[in-house]
Write a protein that holds these residues in place. Structure first.
Motif, short mmCIF file in Angstrom:
data_model
loop_
_atom_site.label_atom_id
_atom_site.label_comp_id
_atom_site.label_asym_id
_atom_site.label_seq_id
_atom_site.Cartn_x
_atom_site.Cartn_y
_atom_site.Cartn_z
N ASN A 62 -101.40 -38.99 -5.68
CA ASN A 62 -101.32 -40.27 -5.09
C ASN A 62 -102.80 -40.31 -4.88
N VAL A 63 -103.20 -41.87 -4.60
CA VAL A 63 -104.78 -41.98 -4.28
C VAL A 63 -104.87 -42.24 -2.75
N SER A 64 -106.01 -41.89 -2.11
CA SER A 64 -106.22 -41.78 -0.74
C SER A 64 -105.39 -41.27 0.10
N GLY A 71 -105.28 -34.55 -5.29
CA GLY A 71 -105.24 -36.15 -4.91
C GLY A 71 -106.68 -36.58 -4.73
N GLU A 72 -107.63 -35.79 -4.82
CA GLU A 72 -109.01 -36.39 -4.71
C GLU A 72 -109.46 -36.64 -6.23
N GLU A 73 -109.17 -35.84 -6.90
CA GLU A 73 -109.15 -36.16 -8.59
C GLU A 73 -108.44 -37.63 -9.03
N ALA A 74 -107.29 -37.75 -8.52
CA ALA A 74 -106.52 -38.92 -8.67
C ALA A 74 -107.43 -40.19 -7.97
N THR A 75 -107.82 -40.12 -6.78
CA THR A 75 -108.57 -41.23 -6.18
C THR A 75 -109.91 -41.40 -6.94
N PHE A 282 -106.50 -55.88 -0.20
CA PHE A 282 -105.47 -56.52 -1.39
C PHE A 282 -104.54 -55.82 -2.08
N GLU A 283 -104.92 -54.30 -1.80
CA GLU A 283 -104.31 -53.23 -2.92
C GLU A 283 -103.21 -52.65 -1.99
N ALA A 284 -102.18 -53.21 -1.45
CA ALA A 284 -100.95 -52.56 -0.88
C ALA A 284 -100.27 -51.49 -2.06
N GLY A 285 -99.85 -50.46 -1.36
CA GLY A 285 -98.98 -49.60 -2.12
C GLY A 285 -99.43 -48.59 -3.20
N THR A 286 -98.77 -48.07 -3.88
CA THR A 286 -99.44 -47.09 -4.78
C THR A 286 -99.57 -47.92 -6.16
N PRO A 287 -100.85 -47.80 -6.73
CA PRO A 287 -101.17 -48.47 -7.88
C PRO A 287 -100.77 -47.77 -9.13
N ASN A 288 -101.28 -48.40 -10.23
CA ASN A 288 -101.12 -47.56 -11.67
C ASN A 288 -102.23 -46.78 -11.76
N ILE A 289 -102.22 -45.71 -11.49
CA ILE A 289 -103.21 -44.72 -11.17
C ILE A 289 -103.68 -44.28 -12.86
#
Length: 415
Positions: A62-64, A71-75, A282-289
């Motif tokens: 997951n991001v952030s 996790g850093e790579e995904a972010t 404006f980006e609540a929740g887990t996005p489509n990473i």
């Protein structure tokens, strides 16, 4: 230009390009697939498919929310997509880009977070007759809730916006104007710079639906002069569930959150919550990473070819296809604007659009039939539906010939 004598650019190697799109090599119903439904969704090159695959194989986290390496790579991949999109449309700052699931979410964000708090009974929103439902229905919903109205600027029989009528609707009670850059049904290119200039003179923010423009032409939001610009990833070679909203910094700073949840806050307590700065507000929740890893790959692919080459090829194909279709007895093209992207909607006398599309599918030809999420536009032309062939830079003249041959065949079955 005569369809039989037209020559296409030789510098653009379409056969080489087609090798990058695996779906284009498949067959349907025992026939080679001819995919002419690109305004609905584009096909994906191998580089995009591999980017999504690599994310899930090597960088899935997951991001952030983690300090560990994965996790850093995904972010980094997710935020890297924001950087690429900002450069792609020439935003002044990456913080002006909100990553969304597509244009529909972007329009609703502007409707609920920007427009609705400003609307009062008697106020108005202006849009046009040629809009996709995503650029009509959100404005109608908030108008009903606030006592405002939605006004639609007319078009002419060519499918072009009557610009003077649009300007006449920009009266003092108008709080927002909304227009598509390119019509998903007609291919009409609207004069966004001119519309934005007149909106600015009157202090009216302009929202632009760029879903059908970004796949075909370079977009410079600073040069266009609009206030909001939305795009959809799956129409521009990227995965579904991706998109973005560009907005001027001053608007984003003044807008309250639309969705609430994780990642859009600074601190939460039962005495009150403080929100993050835009765009994360404006980006609540887990996005489509993984999807946004694909967005970066899609932009890289576009830029490796170049929009000059893409535009030249698609315009030549549009001319060729239009000329070939005009030779078919009883065929009526709906919308022939002087400036178009490669979308052709049409009808054939005595045949239902859905019947034609069904029979064409059996011949291996994928086209769209129906109202194309544009009921008001269908009503303007007095038709319930059209058949739509929408081209992309990976289509060929030979595919157009095969499409026309198939269309003549199925037409004969229905006559």
């Amino acid at each position: 230009m005569n369809a039989q004598t037209q020559t296409l650019p030789t510098a653009f190697d379409v056969q080489r390009v087609r090798e990058d799109f695996p779906l284009l090599s498949r067959s349907v119903h025992g026939k080679p697939l001819i995919y002419l439904d690109n305004a609905n969704t584009s096909q994906k090159p191998l580089s995009v498919i591999r980017a999504v695959d690599e994310h899930y194989r090597m960088h899935n986290a997951n991001v952030s929310r983690a300090v560990h390496l994965v996790g850093e790579e995904a972010t980094a991949a997710y935020e890297g997509a924001r950087d690429r999109l900002a450069r792609f449309i020439n935003a002044t700052s990456r913080n002006e880009l909100i990553l969304t699931s597509g244009t529909t979410q972007a329009a609703n964000l502007v409707a609920y977070s920007f427009a609705m708090p400003k609307l009062q009974p008697g106020d108005a929103i202006v849009t046009t007759v040629m809009e996709h439902h995503a650029n009509i229905v959100p404005w109608q919903i908030i108008a009903q809730r606030t006592g405002a109205t939605v006004k639609a600027a007319p078009i002419d029989e060519r499918g072009e916006l009557i610009v003077e009528k649009f300007f006449e609707l920009l009266t003092p009670e108008v709080k927002l104007a909304c227009v598509g850059h390119v019509s998903n049904v007609l291919g009409t290119v609207n004069p966004i710079r001119e519309l934005a200039r007149e909106c600015r003179k009157r202090g009216i923010p302009l929202f632009v639906d760029g879903s059908q423009a970004v796949p075909h032409r370079p977009v410079d939001v600073q040069a266009l002069g609009c206030d909001f610009y939305a795009l959809t990833g799956h129409k521009m070679l990227a995965p579904t569930g991706t998109g973005a909203l560009w907005a001027r910094k001053e608007h984003l700073q003044a807008m309250p959150p639309f969705f609430g949840g994780g990642e859009m806050i600074r601190e939460v307590s039962f005495s009150g919550t403080t929100f993050a700065e835009p765009p994360h507000r404006f980006e609540a929740g887990t996005p489509n990473i993984a999807g946004f890893a694909g967005v970066t790959a899609a932009i890289d692919y576009y830029e490796s070819i170049g929009f000059d080459a893409i535009h030249a090829w698609e315009q030549q194909l549009l001319t060729y296809a239009t000329d070939r279709l005009r030779d078919i007895p009883g065929l009526r093209i709906i919308g022939e604007a002087r400036e178009k992207e490669p979308v052709i909607s049409f009808l054939i006398d005595g045949a239902q659009a859905t019947d034609l599309a069904t029979l064409l599918d059996l011949q291996g030809v994928a086209v769209r039939s129906g109202h194309h999420c544009a009921h008001p536009l269908m009503q303007f032309f007095g038709v319930p539906a059209t058949l739509r062939a929408s081209l992309a830079f990976y289509n060929t003249r030979e595919e157009i010939d095969a499409f026309v041959t198939a269309l003549l065949k199925v037409r004969s079955l229905l006559m």
